[in-house]
Enzyme design. Structure first.
Site, PDB file in Angstrom:
ATOM      1  N   HIS A  12      27.828  43.919  35.566  1.00 26.31           N
ATOM      2  CA  HIS A  12      29.199  43.224  35.099  1.00 26.31           C
ATOM      3  C   HIS A  12      28.920  41.940  35.114  1.00 26.31           C
ATOM      4  O   HIS A  12      28.977  41.271  36.083  1.00 26.31           O
ATOM      5  CB  HIS A  12      30.101  43.983  36.072  1.00 26.31           C
ATOM      6  CG  HIS A  12      31.782  43.257  35.576  1.00 26.31           C
ATOM      7  ND1 HIS A  12      32.772  44.252  35.672  1.00 26.31           N
ATOM      8  CD2 HIS A  12      31.972  42.159  35.486  1.00 26.31           C
ATOM      9  CE1 HIS A  12      33.802  43.686  35.221  1.00 26.31           C
ATOM     10  NE2 HIS A  12      33.547  42.224  35.046  1.00 26.31           N
ATOM     11  N   HIS A  14      29.943  38.013  33.148  1.00 21.35           N
ATOM     12  CA  HIS A  14      30.652  37.228  32.125  1.00 21.35           C
ATOM     13  C   HIS A  14      29.837  36.152  31.834  1.00 21.35           C
ATOM     14  O   HIS A  14      29.340  35.126  32.691  1.00 21.35           O
ATOM     15  CB  HIS A  14      32.162  36.533  32.622  1.00 21.35           C
ATOM     16  CG  HIS A  14      32.817  37.705  32.940  1.00 21.35           C
ATOM     17  ND1 HIS A  14      33.815  38.273  32.083  1.00 21.35           N
ATOM     18  CD2 HIS A  14      33.006  38.344  34.178  1.00 21.35           C
ATOM     19  CE1 HIS A  14      34.637  39.242  32.568  1.00 21.35           C
ATOM     20  NE2 HIS A  14      34.103  39.283  33.965  1.00 21.35           N
ATOM     21  N   LYS A  95      34.694  48.581  27.162  1.00 21.53           N
ATOM     22  CA  LYS A  95      35.309  47.944  28.451  1.00 21.53           C
ATOM     23  C   LYS A  95      36.801  48.033  28.352  1.00 21.53           C
ATOM     24  O   LYS A  95      37.199  47.375  27.327  1.00 21.53           O
ATOM     25  CB  LYS A  95      34.917  46.447  28.925  1.00 21.53           C
ATOM     26  CG  LYS A  95      35.529  45.964  29.931  1.00 21.53           C
ATOM     27  CD  LYS A  95      35.320  46.232  31.377  1.00 21.53           C
ATOM     28  CE  LYS A  95      36.317  45.752  32.404  1.00 21.53           C
ATOM     29  NZ  LYS A  95      35.816  44.448  32.575  1.00 21.53           N
ATOM     30  N   HIS A 134      38.766  47.949  33.845  1.00 18.03           N
ATOM     31  CA  HIS A 134      39.363  47.149  34.889  1.00 18.03           C
ATOM     32  C   HIS A 134      40.460  47.721  35.293  1.00 18.03           C
ATOM     33  O   HIS A 134      41.697  47.761  34.857  1.00 18.03           O
ATOM     34  CB  HIS A 134      39.722  45.669  34.065  1.00 18.03           C
ATOM     35  CG  HIS A 134      40.270  44.730  35.416  1.00 18.03           C
ATOM     36  ND1 HIS A 134      39.591  43.383  35.418  1.00 18.03           N
ATOM     37  CD2 HIS A 134      41.342  44.929  36.061  1.00 18.03           C
ATOM     38  CE1 HIS A 134      40.241  42.749  36.468  1.00 18.03           C
ATOM     39  NE2 HIS A 134      41.333  43.861  36.805  1.00 18.03           N
ATOM     40  N   HIS A 168      34.226  46.471  39.728  1.00 14.88           N
ATOM     41  CA  HIS A 168      34.637  45.574  40.837  1.00 14.88           C
ATOM     42  C   HIS A 168      35.569  46.449  41.678  1.00 14.88           C
ATOM     43  O   HIS A 168      36.593  45.743  41.814  1.00 14.88           O
ATOM     44  CB  HIS A 168      34.926  44.171  40.273  1.00 14.88           C
ATOM     45  CG  HIS A 168      35.864  44.166  39.117  1.00 14.88           C
ATOM     46  ND1 HIS A 168      37.039  44.916  38.858  1.00 14.88           N
ATOM     47  CD2 HIS A 168      35.923  43.301  37.937  1.00 14.88           C
ATOM     48  CE1 HIS A 168      37.627  44.696  37.996  1.00 14.88           C
ATOM     49  NE2 HIS A 168      36.848  43.929  37.232  1.00 14.88           N
ATOM     50  N   ASP A 240      30.170  40.528  38.386  1.00 15.75           N
ATOM     51  CA  ASP A 240      31.412  39.603  37.931  1.00 15.75           C
ATOM     52  C   ASP A 240      31.470  38.174  37.942  1.00 15.75           C
ATOM     53  O   ASP A 240      32.455  37.654  38.100  1.00 15.75           O
ATOM     54  CB  ASP A 240      32.900  40.530  38.653  1.00 15.75           C
ATOM     55  CG  ASP A 240      34.125  40.192  38.033  1.00 15.75           C
ATOM     56  OD1 ASP A 240      34.099  39.667  36.879  1.00 15.75           O
ATOM     57  OD2 ASP A 240      35.185  40.236  38.626  1.00 15.75           O
TER      58      ASP A 240
HETATM   59  C1  NCD Z   1      37.173  37.636  35.057  1.00  9.85           C
HETATM   60  C2  NCD Z   1      36.900  36.482  33.790  1.00  9.85           C
HETATM   61  O1  NCD Z   1      37.275  35.319  34.294  1.00  9.85           O
HETATM   62  O2  NCD Z   1      36.550  36.728  32.859  1.00  9.85           O
HETATM   63  N1  NCD Z   1      38.000  37.117  36.135  1.00  9.85           N
HETATM   64  C3  NCD Z   1      37.995  37.621  37.337  1.00  9.85           C
HETATM   65  O3  NCD Z   1      38.608  37.043  38.146  1.00  9.85           O
HETATM   66  N2  NCD Z   1      37.046  38.620  37.781  1.00  9.85           N
HETATM   67  C4  NCD Z   1      37.693  38.665  34.443  1.00  9.85           C
HETATM   68  C5  NCD Z   1      37.743  40.086  35.071  1.00  9.85           C
HETATM   69  O4  NCD Z   1      36.527  40.640  35.059  1.00  9.85           O
HETATM   70  O5  NCD Z   1      38.623  40.408  35.629  1.00  9.85           O
HETATM   71 ZN    ZN Z   2      34.795  40.788  35.108  1.00  9.86          ZN
END
Ligand code: NCD
Ligand code: ZN
Length: 335
Positions: A12, A14, A95, A134, A168, A240
């Protein structure tokens, strides 16, 4: 003390796009063999063309490192079985974001009506495409994940062949729910294994520990630690890691997301060693994900050693979790 991890995976992640992607991809690409890439860009990744082009940009930003970006599509109610069949060779998951619950989720699903979405879930079951979720409602911030469990239960029981990943997870209840359905799995982040709400807001407010879902209680954290360190096959590491520029975090209206990619493996080694479970890190940070996603990552050996390091204050304008604090483990070599 030393530990060699074979092809660690972050299920996971970003990576963003544009300059941020170019700046931060290397922190994951160096030490991980692959990662499941989140699709919550602006606009979200919802077409095969967007998947192919985003993957190309990611590979370019990885600068030749051995790293497989496993791509995910942003769930849309308008997807058809035909579209999913065509997309299947290019993706590893879809997702689902309830609309508005987190960063860049506005185009998500406004209400999860299982009957209305049945043809999508059925197609995904047949094609073997995992559904990542999510799992939060728009209720009281500490109860959102708990309130969402009814949705997990109804999808898991109505579509027993669908692989569902609770993304998460942060609560003891989620850790327990996993046991109830064979087709439910979960990712656990580094931060939810290490912090509670006390670290976020118990003293001076720490925006760099603010994320969705918010960190919960000590009891919740302990439940997550236990399933992670004991090599429970239902859970896998998903950082995450979600970078936002310091200016978007250190302000009124702080963005949700914690940046952990550069420290993830060292911090996990420290945690597993503390619990005398170092040898189980291979399962949590790679093997379980291979089995759940049915993937074979490229070969990469990451040698970690018990050696102190100080976490930098920032990486390309992004402040990491635990900036300027010490970690007892470090990455020594990567083959
Ligand atoms: C994530 C993001 O910034 O893209 N933020 C977070 O607080 N985890 C998005 C997500 O996974 O919820
Ligand atoms: Zn995330």
């Amino acid at each position: 003390m030393k530990l060699t991890l074979n092809s660690p995976l972050d299920m996971h992640l970003h990576l963003r796009d544009g300059k941020m992607l170019d700046d931060i991809a290397k922190y994951s690409a160096k030490s991980f063999a692959g990662a499941l890439i989140m699709p919550n860009l602006i606009p979200p990744v919802t077409t095969i063309k967007a998947i192919i082009e985003y993957k190309e940009r990611i590979l370019k930003a990885c600068n030749g490192e051995i790293f497989t970006p496993y791509m995910s599509l942003f769930f849309k109610e308008s997807y058809t079985p035909e579209f999913l069949r065509d997309a299947k060779p290019f993706i590893s998951a879809v997702k689902l974001y309830p609309s508005g619950v987190t960063t860049n989720s506005e185009g998500g699903v406004s209400s999860i009506d299982i009957k209305k979405l049945a043809h999508i879930f059925e197609a995904m079951s047949e094609l073997g495409i995992p559904l990542c979720v999510h799992g939060e409602t728009d209720g009281f911030v500490m109860d959102r994940e708990k309130e969402f469990s009814a949705v997990y239960e109804s999808i898991a029981s109505a579509f027993p062949k669908l692989t569902i990943i609770m993304e998460h997870i942060t609560t003891k209840e989620s850790a327990e729910l996993l046991k109830k359905y064979d087709n439910l799995y979960a990712t656990i982040t580094l931060h939810h294994l290490l912090i509670t709400l006390d670290d976020v807001a118990g003293g001076l407010l720490n925006p760099h520990l603010f994320c969705k879902p918010i960190a919960k209680t000590y009891k919740d954290r302990e439940a997550l630690v236990q399933i992670a360190i004991n090599a429970d096959k239902k859970v896998m590491f998903g950082s995450d890691s979600a970078p936002h520029l310091a200016s978007k975090k250190e302000c009124c209206g702080c963005a949700a997301g914690i940046f952990t990619a550069p420290i993830a493996l060292s911090a996990l080694a420290e945690l597993f060693e503390k619990h005398n479970k170092l040898t189980n890190l291979q399962a949590f940070a790679s093997d379980n994900a291979r089995n759940i996603y049915n993937i074979t990552p490229p070969k990469k050996e990451v040698v970690l050693r018990k050696k102190e390091q100080t976490i930098p204050k920032e990486f390309e304008g992004v402040v990491p979790m635990f900036a300027e604090k010490r970690l007892t483990w470090s990455i020594e070599q990567i083959y």
